[in-house]
Design an enzyme around this catalytic site. Sequence first.
Site, PDB file in Angstrom:
ATOM      1  N   TYR A 201      57.263  65.009  37.634  1.00  0.00           N
ATOM      2  CA  TYR A 201      57.463  65.569  36.301  1.00  0.00           C
ATOM      3  C   TYR A 201      58.376  66.791  36.329  1.00  0.00           C
ATOM      4  CZ  TYR A 201      53.592  62.606  34.701  1.00  0.00           C
ATOM      5  OH  TYR A 201      52.789  61.537  34.402  1.00  0.00           O
TER       6      TYR A 201
ATOM      7  N   LYS B  80      50.034  57.246  47.601  1.00  0.00           N
ATOM      8  CA  LYS B  80      50.649  55.924  47.779  1.00  0.00           C
ATOM      9  C   LYS B  80      51.386  55.963  49.119  1.00  0.00           C
ATOM     10  CE  LYS B  80      51.718  51.789  46.190  1.00  0.00           C
ATOM     11  NZ  LYS B  80      50.738  50.702  46.197  1.00  0.00           N
TER      12      LYS B  80
ATOM     13  N   ASP C 178      46.567  52.501  43.672  1.00  0.00           N
ATOM     14  CA  ASP C 178      46.256  51.236  42.985  1.00  0.00           C
ATOM     15  C   ASP C 178      44.799  50.854  43.188  1.00  0.00           C
ATOM     16  OD1 ASP C 178      47.204  51.134  45.560  1.00  0.00           O
ATOM     17  OD2 ASP C 178      48.268  49.243  45.352  1.00  0.00           O
TER      18      ASP C 178
ATOM     19  N   ASP D 282      47.577  62.427  36.257  1.00  0.00           N
ATOM     20  CA  ASP D 282      47.758  62.248  34.815  1.00  0.00           C
ATOM     21  C   ASP D 282      47.148  60.919  34.377  1.00  0.00           C
ATOM     22  OD1 ASP D 282      48.604  62.563  32.245  1.00  0.00           O
ATOM     23  OD2 ASP D 282      50.730  62.250  32.652  1.00  0.00           O
TER      24      ASP D 282
ATOM     25  N   ASP E  16      43.018  60.158  32.703  1.00  0.00           N
ATOM     26  CA  ASP E  16      42.798  59.492  31.413  1.00  0.00           C
ATOM     27  C   ASP E  16      41.869  58.290  31.588  1.00  0.00           C
ATOM     28  OD1 ASP E  16      44.370  61.273  30.087  1.00  0.00           O
ATOM     29  OD2 ASP E  16      45.497  59.747  28.993  1.00  0.00           O
TER      30      ASP E  16
END
Length: 356
Positions: free
Chosen positions: A142, A189, A221, A245, A249
Amino acid sequence: MTYTIALLRGDGIGPEIVDAACRVLETIGERYDHTFVFKPYLMGGCAIDATGVPLPQETVDGCLAADSVLLGAVGGPKWDSLPGHQRPEKGLLGIRSAMGLYTNIRPARLYPSLAAESPLRADIAAKGIDLVMFRELIGGIYFGKRGRSEDGLTAYDTEEYSVYEIERIAHAAFKAARLRRKKVTSIDKANVLESSRLWRATVAKVAEEYPDVTLENMLVDNAAMQMVKNPSQFDVIVTSNIFGDILSDEASQVTGSIGLLPSASVGDSTRGLYEPIHGSAPDIAGTGKANPIATILSAAMMLRYAFSLETEAKAIEQAVDAVLAEGYRTADILGASTAMPLTCTEMTDRILERIG
Ligand code: NAD
């Protein structure tokens, strides 16, 4: 003791829920002999309307001078057509960066009395969820280099982390785990990304300083899958900005209501930014339907993390637990209940009764 709290009420339901949390803090102040001085500043759409920018310098200065910051939420359809750099959400990124808030802490709990609201299968929900996510907040993709080719046919964003950035959030996560069930799950990852391989190696090195805490590594994942398959396995999660992020959620949804979950963003100092995880809910602003609990619990997190007032933080959390266990509901958590939904003010009143 006197604590100065900068208030960023923001837009939509922001003013209603921040005012509810201030009433709770005032009651805590009376009961435990503290003085909370509230100093309101503009940020988001209300700041754009009044000053032309989402984050006026006066707001930055006020937050930096305060002992802590309580935020409602920013944004709404009124400002949606503005270009990216002028939008209300820019204020949010700006204040996090100005205050050096590199760790976002999001607890996610499934309240037993609300298990029926969880979208999880009943046998999975019955095992409970009590996790806290540490998301790196001011680094990674980001904030990395980004751009487009001249012909506009290619675009790129860059994921980049330094050892220093990973170490400081890993320490925060391990310290928190020591006060909980002593397990950290680091999510990355590393089978594909070089930045994740550095992340994994650095977290492992930090873990050596916390031999009483178990470290587990998980690919993102798999983590997304485990969050719905077996969320009770998680205690403390530490992860990068983008993975955090998305996963936070997901974690908030499996608990049933977005209106219940608080968050804290902290840096090196005890000063932090405390806010509900939800947005400004323009669809219900001004109707009295806003659930104030996420903001009230954010104020409890402020007492715990910014002011080290653990007893006072617990008093708020226990009052919220009691009110929910007794069946009081705002409209967003009504589910199959036949109870009359409470307004924002009525829910706050019930919580205050259990504190005072
Ligand atoms: P939202 O979280 O505001 O609302 C999603 C849904 O949840 C809506 O139906 C809303 O009514 C409901 N809801 C949210 N909080 C609630 C509460 N406390 N009580 C009862 N119901 C609640 O998300 P959105 O609709 O995607 O975004 C609305 C605006 O908020 C947008 O402008 C967005 O950019 C902004 N936003 C701000 C923040 C922030 O300030 N931190 C975070 C997310 C979104």
